[in-house]
Design an enzyme around this catalytic site. Structure first.
Site, PDB file in Angstrom:
ATOM      1  N   ARG A 122     -49.903  27.317  13.036  1.00 45.37           N
ATOM      2  CA  ARG A 122     -50.677  26.661  11.975  1.00 45.37           C
ATOM      3  C   ARG A 122     -50.264  27.118  10.581  1.00 45.37           C
ATOM      4  O   ARG A 122     -51.054  27.063   9.635  1.00 45.37           O
ATOM      5  CB  ARG A 122     -52.182  26.890  12.173  1.00 45.37           C
ATOM      6  CG  ARG A 122     -52.721  26.311  13.475  1.00 45.37           C
ATOM      7  CD  ARG A 122     -54.220  26.436  13.555  1.00 45.37           C
ATOM      8  NE  ARG A 122     -54.725  25.822  14.785  1.00 45.37           N
ATOM      9  CZ  ARG A 122     -55.859  25.131  14.865  1.00 45.37           C
ATOM     10  NH1 ARG A 122     -56.600  24.958  13.786  1.00 45.37           N
ATOM     11  NH2 ARG A 122     -56.253  24.627  16.010  1.00 45.37           N
ATOM     12  N   SER A 125     -58.180  39.541 -10.595  1.00 45.48           N
ATOM     13  CA  SER A 125     -57.333  38.469 -11.122  1.00 45.48           C
ATOM     14  C   SER A 125     -58.042  37.632 -12.176  1.00 45.48           C
ATOM     15  O   SER A 125     -57.396  36.909 -12.935  1.00 45.48           O
ATOM     16  CB  SER A 125     -56.867  37.559  -9.979  1.00 45.48           C
ATOM     17  OG  SER A 125     -57.984  36.973  -9.326  1.00 45.48           O
ATOM     18  N   ASP A 126     -59.370  37.703 -12.231  1.00 47.58           N
ATOM     19  CA  ASP A 126     -60.129  36.973 -13.243  1.00 47.58           C
ATOM     20  C   ASP A 126     -61.457  37.673 -13.470  1.00 47.58           C
ATOM     21  O   ASP A 126     -61.833  38.571 -12.706  1.00 47.58           O
ATOM     22  CB  ASP A 126     -60.327  35.516 -12.840  1.00 47.58           C
ATOM     23  CG  ASP A 126     -61.051  35.378 -11.507  1.00 47.58           C
ATOM     24  OD1 ASP A 126     -62.268  35.157 -11.514  1.00 47.58           O
ATOM     25  OD2 ASP A 126     -60.398  35.524 -10.445  1.00 47.58           O
ATOM     26  N   GLY A 144     -54.865  36.961   2.068  1.00 49.55           N
ATOM     27  CA  GLY A 144     -55.323  35.632   2.441  1.00 49.55           C
ATOM     28  C   GLY A 144     -54.181  34.635   2.570  1.00 49.55           C
ATOM     29  O   GLY A 144     -54.144  33.824   3.492  1.00 49.55           O
ATOM     30  N   GLU A 147     -65.368  38.375  -3.948  1.00 48.10           N
ATOM     31  CA  GLU A 147     -64.251  37.823  -3.182  1.00 48.10           C
ATOM     32  C   GLU A 147     -64.834  37.118  -1.973  1.00 48.10           C
ATOM     33  O   GLU A 147     -66.027  36.820  -1.975  1.00 48.10           O
ATOM     34  CB  GLU A 147     -63.230  38.901  -2.839  1.00 48.10           C
ATOM     35  CG  GLU A 147     -63.796  40.123  -2.145  1.00 48.10           C
ATOM     36  CD  GLU A 147     -63.929  39.949  -0.652  1.00 48.10           C
ATOM     37  OE1 GLU A 147     -62.922  39.982   0.060  1.00 48.10           O
ATOM     38  OE2 GLU A 147     -65.077  39.813  -0.172  1.00 48.10           O
ATOM     39  N   MET A 148     -64.061  36.854  -0.925  1.00 45.54           N
ATOM     40  CA  MET A 148     -64.567  35.973   0.125  1.00 45.54           C
ATOM     41  C   MET A 148     -64.359  36.453   1.556  1.00 45.54           C
ATOM     42  O   MET A 148     -64.618  35.692   2.491  1.00 45.54           O
ATOM     43  CB  MET A 148     -63.944  34.571  -0.021  1.00 45.54           C
ATOM     44  CG  MET A 148     -64.283  33.874  -1.320  1.00 45.54           C
ATOM     45  SD  MET A 148     -63.649  32.173  -1.405  1.00 45.54           S
ATOM     46  CE  MET A 148     -64.637  31.363  -0.133  1.00 45.54           C
ATOM     47  N   GLU A 149     -63.923  37.694   1.770  1.00 47.91           N
ATOM     48  CA  GLU A 149     -63.605  38.101   3.139  1.00 47.91           C
ATOM     49  C   GLU A 149     -64.116  39.469   3.576  1.00 47.91           C
ATOM     50  O   GLU A 149     -64.291  39.717   4.775  1.00 47.91           O
ATOM     51  CB  GLU A 149     -62.073  38.078   3.337  1.00 47.91           C
ATOM     52  CG  GLU A 149     -61.432  36.714   3.377  1.00 47.91           C
ATOM     53  CD  GLU A 149     -61.120  36.159   1.996  1.00 47.91           C
ATOM     54  OE1 GLU A 149     -60.965  34.928   1.878  1.00 47.91           O
ATOM     55  OE2 GLU A 149     -61.047  36.950   1.024  1.00 47.91           O
ATOM     56  N   GLU A 209     -72.515  27.739  -7.157  1.00 55.68           N
ATOM     57  CA  GLU A 209     -73.545  27.009  -7.918  1.00 55.68           C
ATOM     58  C   GLU A 209     -74.782  27.868  -8.127  1.00 55.68           C
ATOM     59  O   GLU A 209     -75.873  27.356  -8.338  1.00 55.68           O
ATOM     60  CB  GLU A 209     -73.921  25.712  -7.175  1.00 55.68           C
ATOM     61  CG  GLU A 209     -72.780  24.724  -7.013  1.00 55.68           C
ATOM     62  CD  GLU A 209     -72.363  24.077  -8.330  1.00 55.68           C
ATOM     63  OE1 GLU A 209     -73.147  24.150  -9.297  1.00 55.68           O
ATOM     64  OE2 GLU A 209     -71.251  23.521  -8.392  1.00 55.68           O
ATOM     65  N   HIS A 227     -54.671  31.381  18.119  1.00 50.36           N
ATOM     66  CA  HIS A 227     -54.245  31.262  16.724  1.00 50.36           C
ATOM     67  C   HIS A 227     -53.080  32.171  16.340  1.00 50.36           C
ATOM     68  O   HIS A 227     -52.570  32.071  15.223  1.00 50.36           O
ATOM     69  CB  HIS A 227     -55.425  31.545  15.801  1.00 50.36           C
ATOM     70  CG  HIS A 227     -56.601  30.658  16.041  1.00 50.36           C
ATOM     71  ND1 HIS A 227     -57.650  31.017  16.863  1.00 50.36           N
ATOM     72  CD2 HIS A 227     -56.870  29.408  15.598  1.00 50.36           C
ATOM     73  CE1 HIS A 227     -58.529  30.031  16.906  1.00 50.36           C
ATOM     74  NE2 HIS A 227     -58.086  29.048  16.146  1.00 50.36           N
ATOM     75  N   ARG A 234     -47.928  35.232   0.653  1.00 46.90           N
ATOM     76  CA  ARG A 234     -48.003  36.599   0.146  1.00 46.90           C
ATOM     77  C   ARG A 234     -47.720  37.594   1.270  1.00 46.90           C
ATOM     78  O   ARG A 234     -47.154  38.663   1.032  1.00 46.90           O
ATOM     79  CB  ARG A 234     -49.373  36.879  -0.465  1.00 46.90           C
ATOM     80  CG  ARG A 234     -49.528  36.336  -1.867  1.00 46.90           C
ATOM     81  CD  ARG A 234     -50.809  36.809  -2.492  1.00 46.90           C
ATOM     82  NE  ARG A 234     -50.921  36.360  -3.867  1.00 46.90           N
ATOM     83  CZ  ARG A 234     -51.992  36.568  -4.623  1.00 46.90           C
ATOM     84  NH1 ARG A 234     -53.034  37.220  -4.132  1.00 46.90           N
ATOM     85  NH2 ARG A 234     -52.016  36.135  -5.878  1.00 46.90           N
ATOM     86  N   ARG A 273     -49.115  38.188 -11.445  1.00 46.13           N
ATOM     87  CA  ARG A 273     -49.852  38.428 -10.210  1.00 46.13           C
ATOM     88  C   ARG A 273     -49.015  39.183  -9.183  1.00 46.13           C
ATOM     89  O   ARG A 273     -49.524  40.024  -8.461  1.00 46.13           O
ATOM     90  CB  ARG A 273     -50.343  37.099  -9.616  1.00 46.13           C
ATOM     91  CG  ARG A 273     -51.486  36.498 -10.414  1.00 46.13           C
ATOM     92  CD  ARG A 273     -51.937  35.160  -9.846  1.00 46.13           C
ATOM     93  NE  ARG A 273     -52.997  34.603 -10.666  1.00 46.13           N
ATOM     94  CZ  ARG A 273     -54.261  34.460 -10.275  1.00 46.13           C
ATOM     95  NH1 ARG A 273     -54.602  34.870  -9.064  1.00 46.13           N
ATOM     96  NH2 ARG A 273     -55.162  33.937 -11.068  1.00 46.13           N
ATOM     97  N   ARG A 321     -57.731  44.677   4.124  1.00 45.73           N
ATOM     98  CA  ARG A 321     -57.619  43.434   3.354  1.00 45.73           C
ATOM     99  C   ARG A 321     -56.991  43.745   2.006  1.00 45.73           C
ATOM    100  O   ARG A 321     -57.390  44.691   1.318  1.00 45.73           O
ATOM    101  CB  ARG A 321     -58.982  42.795   3.156  1.00 45.73           C
ATOM    102  CG  ARG A 321     -58.977  41.757   2.033  1.00 45.73           C
ATOM    103  CD  ARG A 321     -60.103  40.767   2.093  1.00 45.73           C
ATOM    104  NE  ARG A 321     -60.332  40.122   0.817  1.00 45.73           N
ATOM    105  CZ  ARG A 321     -59.512  39.265   0.203  1.00 45.73           C
ATOM    106  NH1 ARG A 321     -58.357  38.967   0.766  1.00 45.73           N
ATOM    107  NH2 ARG A 321     -59.826  38.731  -0.956  1.00 45.73           N
ATOM    108  N   ILE A 322     -55.981  42.961   1.624  1.00 49.87           N
ATOM    109  CA  ILE A 322     -55.374  43.068   0.304  1.00 49.87           C
ATOM    110  C   ILE A 322     -55.466  41.686  -0.340  1.00 49.87           C
ATOM    111  O   ILE A 322     -54.917  40.722   0.170  1.00 49.87           O
ATOM    112  CB  ILE A 322     -53.912  43.557   0.384  1.00 49.87           C
ATOM    113  CG1 ILE A 322     -53.125  42.819   1.485  1.00 49.87           C
ATOM    114  CG2 ILE A 322     -53.852  45.054   0.629  1.00 49.87           C
ATOM    115  CD1 ILE A 322     -51.652  43.173   1.540  1.00 49.87           C
ATOM    116  N   GLY A 323     -56.207  41.597  -1.445  1.00 45.82           N
ATOM    117  CA  GLY A 323     -56.409  40.289  -2.046  1.00 45.82           C
ATOM    118  C   GLY A 323     -56.930  40.381  -3.459  1.00 45.82           C
ATOM    119  O   GLY A 323     -57.067  41.462  -4.030  1.00 45.82           O
ATOM    120  N   SER A 324     -57.234  39.228  -4.020  1.00 38.27           N
ATOM    121  CA  SER A 324     -57.709  39.157  -5.399  1.00 38.27           C
ATOM    122  C   SER A 324     -59.226  39.038  -5.426  1.00 38.27           C
ATOM    123  O   SER A 324     -59.867  38.710  -4.429  1.00 38.27           O
ATOM    124  CB  SER A 324     -57.068  37.964  -6.112  1.00 38.27           C
ATOM    125  OG  SER A 324     -57.341  36.761  -5.410  1.00 38.27           O
TER     126      SER A 324
END
Length: 235
Positions: free
Chosen positions: A44, A204-205, A21, A180-182, A163, A5, A25, A218, A88-91
């Site tokens: 990819r 961010s929210d 992510g 967040e997700m990571e 959900e 990858h 960015r 942002r 990791r740098i993210g929202s």
């Protein structure tokens, strides 16, 4: 040599890697903060760049969305390219009333329902956490810059469209700062391979107030986060 990858050659990846992510960015951060950034991966469409910051070699490489995608890139960066520090740098979405839009959260620990590492731990509820030295250095950098910053536990979700409002309520009641997700998989992998890891997140929210950071703001907020991460890696 290139992996499945990542198309970078041996020596193309710096020991310190910042991981947003979004691959675009990654390009923006590299062009904004690094000297002489060079694109070292575009397999990819996942862009990676290596340059220097204050004379220190740094790679900024996209991770994609979610722990499964993050795990692929982090594993290869550590195992095949010798990365020693991953940030990791993210929202993220705030879950506490005192955490405001544009604030920065430094994830001391990361709770999750499941992750790519779950099959290894089986019945064990492993509690992954940040590297202490990175955490302290990041907090000091944020304080110097005057950025409102929170340190504590976060939640890494394996779904974007949640959900489970009941689960969010439980986590809020237990002091989880944001979602967040990571980060949980980042911390799992860093512990497993004996390298340093930290998640630096911009709010961010907000899950409670439904506020959201306007798109035009942002980039500026993301820039603050990149600077904190760089100062943490090279205090």
């Amino acid at each position: 040599m290139p992996t499945v990858h990542i198309g970078a050659k041996s020596g193309d990846i710096a020991p310190t890697v910042l991981m947003p992510g979004d691959p675009y960015r990654a390009r923006w951060a590299a062009e904004t903060f690094l000297d002489n950034p060079t694109c070292i991966n575009e397999v990819r469409g996942m862009l990676g760049f290596t340059g220097t910051w204050r004379g220190n070699p740094v790679t900024i490489h996209g991770s994609g969305m979610g722990m499964a995608s993050f795990s692929i890139y982090a594993n290869e960066l550590i195992r095949d390219y010798g990365a020693k520090t991953l940030i990791r740098i993210g929202s993220a979405g705030a879950m506490q009333p005192q955490v405001k839009i544009r604030d920065v959260v430094l994830a001391m620990s990361a709770t999750t329902l499941t992750s790519p590492s779950r099959g290894i731990f089986r019945d064990l509820n492993f509690a992954p956490c940040a590297d202490y030295d990175l955490l302290v250095a990041a907090h000091a950098a944020a304080k110097t810059k005057g950025i409102p910053t929170h340190v504590g536990g976060i939640y890494s979700s394996d779904v974007f469209y949640d959900e489970r409002p009941d689960l969010n309520e439980i986590m809020t009641r237990h002091g989880i700062l944001c979602v967040e997700m990571e980060a949980a998989e980042l911390y799992n992998l860093c512990h497993r391979h004996g390298v340093r890891g930290l998640a630096v997140l911009t709010i961010s929210d907000h899950l409670q107030t439904k506020e959201a950071l306007p798109s035009e703001d942002r980039e500026r907020s993301f820039g603050d986060m990149v600077e904190i991460a760089l100062h943490a890696a090279f205090p």
